[in-house]
Scaffold this active site. Structure first.
Site, short mmCIF file in Angstrom:
data_model
loop_
_atom_site.label_atom_id
_atom_site.label_comp_id
_atom_site.label_asym_id
_atom_site.label_seq_id
_atom_site.Cartn_x
_atom_site.Cartn_y
_atom_site.Cartn_z
N ASN A 9 7.79 4.96 -12.77
CA ASN A 9 6.25 4.73 -12.76
C ASN A 9 5.71 4.57 -11.40
O ASN A 9 5.76 3.57 -10.49
CB ASN A 9 6.02 3.28 -13.46
CG ASN A 9 4.72 3.11 -13.60
OD1 ASN A 9 3.72 3.75 -13.37
ND2 ASN A 9 4.38 1.53 -13.60
N TRP A 10 5.15 5.86 -11.05
CA TRP A 10 4.72 6.08 -9.77
C TRP A 10 3.44 5.48 -9.65
O TRP A 10 2.80 5.18 -8.68
CB TRP A 10 4.45 7.62 -9.44
CG TRP A 10 5.73 8.32 -9.40
CD1 TRP A 10 6.79 7.89 -9.66
CD2 TRP A 10 5.81 9.64 -9.47
NE1 TRP A 10 7.85 8.73 -9.40
CE2 TRP A 10 7.08 10.10 -9.30
CE3 TRP A 10 4.75 10.70 -9.48
CZ2 TRP A 10 7.53 11.54 -9.40
CZ3 TRP A 10 5.17 12.01 -9.40
CH2 TRP A 10 6.64 12.25 -9.48
N LYS A 11 2.90 4.82 -10.71
CA LYS A 11 1.48 4.09 -10.62
C LYS A 11 0.60 4.99 -9.77
O LYS A 11 0.60 6.22 -10.04
CB LYS A 11 1.72 2.56 -9.82
CG LYS A 11 2.73 1.76 -10.45
CD LYS A 11 2.79 0.54 -9.94
CE LYS A 11 4.19 -0.24 -10.41
NZ LYS A 11 3.99 -1.76 -10.43
N HIS A 95 1.50 -1.69 -20.13
CA HIS A 95 1.95 -2.09 -19.03
C HIS A 95 1.20 -3.52 -18.37
O HIS A 95 0.08 -3.38 -18.59
CB HIS A 95 1.70 -0.85 -17.77
CG HIS A 95 2.67 -1.43 -16.50
ND1 HIS A 95 2.04 -2.12 -15.53
CD2 HIS A 95 3.74 -0.96 -16.04
CE1 HIS A 95 3.00 -2.47 -14.56
NE2 HIS A 95 4.04 -1.64 -14.91
N GLU A 97 -0.08 -4.19 -15.91
CA GLU A 97 -1.11 -4.05 -14.84
C GLU A 97 -2.25 -3.63 -15.88
O GLU A 97 -3.43 -3.76 -15.61
CB GLU A 97 -0.90 -2.99 -13.79
CG GLU A 97 -0.12 -3.62 -12.84
CD GLU A 97 1.05 -2.91 -12.18
OE1 GLU A 97 0.74 -1.43 -12.13
OE2 GLU A 97 1.99 -3.14 -11.45
N GLU A 167 9.70 -6.23 -19.26
CA GLU A 167 9.12 -6.29 -17.78
C GLU A 167 8.51 -7.66 -17.56
O GLU A 167 7.18 -7.94 -17.81
CB GLU A 167 7.96 -5.36 -17.26
CG GLU A 167 8.73 -3.78 -17.57
CD GLU A 167 7.74 -2.94 -16.53
OE1 GLU A 167 8.67 -2.28 -15.91
OE2 GLU A 167 6.46 -2.86 -16.84
N GLY A 173 6.83 -5.89 -8.74
CA GLY A 173 6.35 -5.53 -7.47
C GLY A 173 6.32 -6.89 -6.46
O GLY A 173 5.81 -6.79 -5.48
N SER A 212 11.25 -4.87 -10.06
CA SER A 212 12.02 -4.89 -8.76
C SER A 212 13.35 -4.29 -8.98
O SER A 212 14.21 -5.06 -8.28
CB SER A 212 11.95 -6.45 -8.11
OG SER A 212 10.36 -6.82 -7.90
N GLY A 233 9.30 0.92 -10.61
CA GLY A 233 7.99 1.24 -9.91
C GLY A 233 8.20 1.55 -8.48
O GLY A 233 8.75 2.56 -8.28
N GLY A 234 8.13 0.72 -7.59
CA GLY A 234 8.33 0.90 -6.11
C GLY A 234 9.45 1.77 -5.68
O GLY A 234 9.53 2.76 -5.04
C1 PEP Z 1 6.67 -1.49 -13.04
O1 PEP Z 1 5.58 -1.28 -12.47
O2 PEP Z 1 6.73 -1.05 -14.05
C2 PEP Z 1 7.63 -2.02 -12.12
C3 PEP Z 1 8.74 -2.56 -12.74
O3 PEP Z 1 7.35 -2.09 -10.84
P1 PEP Z 1 8.54 -2.45 -9.44
O4 PEP Z 1 9.67 -1.80 -9.93
O5 PEP Z 1 7.67 -2.14 -8.39
O6 PEP Z 1 8.65 -4.07 -9.63
#
Ligand code: PEP
Length: 250
Positions: A9-11, A95, A97, A167, A173, A212, A233-234
C-alpha cells in the site's frame, strides 16, 4: 492451500520517476519470490503507468479506495468500473486511514466492498482496533462489528475470493508491530467467525496482517498458521525491503 499474498500500500507517495524505479526493482526480484503473490497499490493517477509496467508480469495491482457508486455526479471520486479499465485485480476497502480521516463508517465500507465485487474486483477488507479499544479489551468485538457490516450486506459467499487484512490501528506506521501471537489470535478469531457461517469459505479466505511489517519481523508473522500474507505500507516503498518480506513468506 492458501497462497500467501504480499501487498504494498503505497498510500499518497511516489512520483512517475520513483514509481518506475520501484517497479523495475520489484519486477527484477519477482521470480525469486514466485511462491508468494505480489500486488501493489499506487495512487490513482499512476494506475496507467503501473499497468504499463506490470502487464505480462505475475505482479498484480489495484487501488487504495473506490467509490461506492458505479457512475454519476460524485466529484473527485473514482468508480469500480473505471478501475477495471486499468485491469486492476484488487481494491483496498476500509483502510483505517479512510475510516478515521475520511469518516468512512462500517456501512460505507460495506457498500464499497459490494461495489468492488460488482465491478469484478477482489476487495481487500481492512479491519482492526485502535489502541484504546485493545486496552479496553474489545478487540474482538470491534473486528466482529466491522466484519458483520460486510457479511450482513454481502453474505459469506462474498468472501470466497475476497481478502481480509487485520491491521491493528496502533501498529500502522508506528514501527510497533503486533506480536505474531497477538496477530494470530485475531486472525484465528476472524476465521472462526467465517467458519461459523461456511467452513469451506473460511478455509479459503486469505487473512493478511498489516501494521509495521518489515523484513526483520515478516518471517515470524508469516509463519503463523492463520497469517496468509501482509498488507505493507512504509516498507513497500523500497523494492529490496518489499521483496525481502515476500521472501520470508516463501
Ligand atoms: C498500511 O498502511 O496498511 C500499513 C500497514 O502501513 P505500515 O506498514 O507503514 O504500518
Amino acid at each position: 492451500m492458501r497462497r500467501k499474498l504480499v501487498a504494498g500500500n503505497w498510500k499518497m507517495n511516489g512520483s512517475a520517476d520513483s514509481i518506475r524505479g520501484l517497479l523495475q526493482g520489484i519486477r527484477e526480484g519477482a521470480a525469486a519470490v514466485a511462491g508468494v503473490e505480489l500486488a501493489v497499490f499506487p495512487p490513482f493517477v499512476y494506475l496507467g503507468l503501473v499497468e504499463q509496467q506490470l502487464s505480462g508480469t505475475p505482479i498484480a495491482w489495484g487501488t487504495q479506495n473506490l467509490s461506492e457508486h458505479a457512475a454519476g455526479a460524485y466529484t473527485g471520486e473514482v468508480a469500480g468500473p473505471m478501475l477495471c479499465d486499468f485491469h486492476c485485480a484488487y481494491v483496498i476497502v476500509g483502510h483505517s486511514e479512510r475510516r478515521t480521516l475520511y469518516g468512512e463508517s462500517d456501512q460505507i465500507v460495506a457498500r464499497k466492498f459490494a461495489a468492488a465485487r460488482k465491478a469484478g474486483l477482489k476487495p481487500i477488507l481492512c479491519v482492526g482496533e485502535t489502541l484504546a479499544e485493545r486496552e479496553q479489551g474489545v478487540t474482538e468485538a470491534v473486528v466482529e462489528r466491522q466484519l458483520e457490516a460486510v457479511l450482513d450486506l454481502e453474505g459469506i459467499g462474498a468472501f470466497a475470493d475476497a481478502v481480509i487484512a487485520y491491521e491493528p490501528v496502533w501498529a500502522i506506521g508506528t514501527g510497533r508491530n503486533a506480536t505474531p501471537q497477538q496477530a494470530q489470535d485475531v486472525h484465528a478469531f476472524i476465521r472462526s467467525k467465517l467458519a461459523d457461517l461456511d467452513p469451506t469459505v473460511a478455509s479459503q479466505t486469505r487473512i493478511l496482517y498489516g501494521g509495521s511489517m518489515k523484513a526483520a519481523n515478516a518471517a515470524e508473522l508469516l509463519a503463523m498458521p492463520d497469517i496468509d500474507g501482509g498488507l505493507v505500507g512504509g516498507a513497500s516503498l523500497e523494492a529490496k525491503e518489499f521483496l525481502a518480506i515476500a521472501k520470508a513468506g516463501c
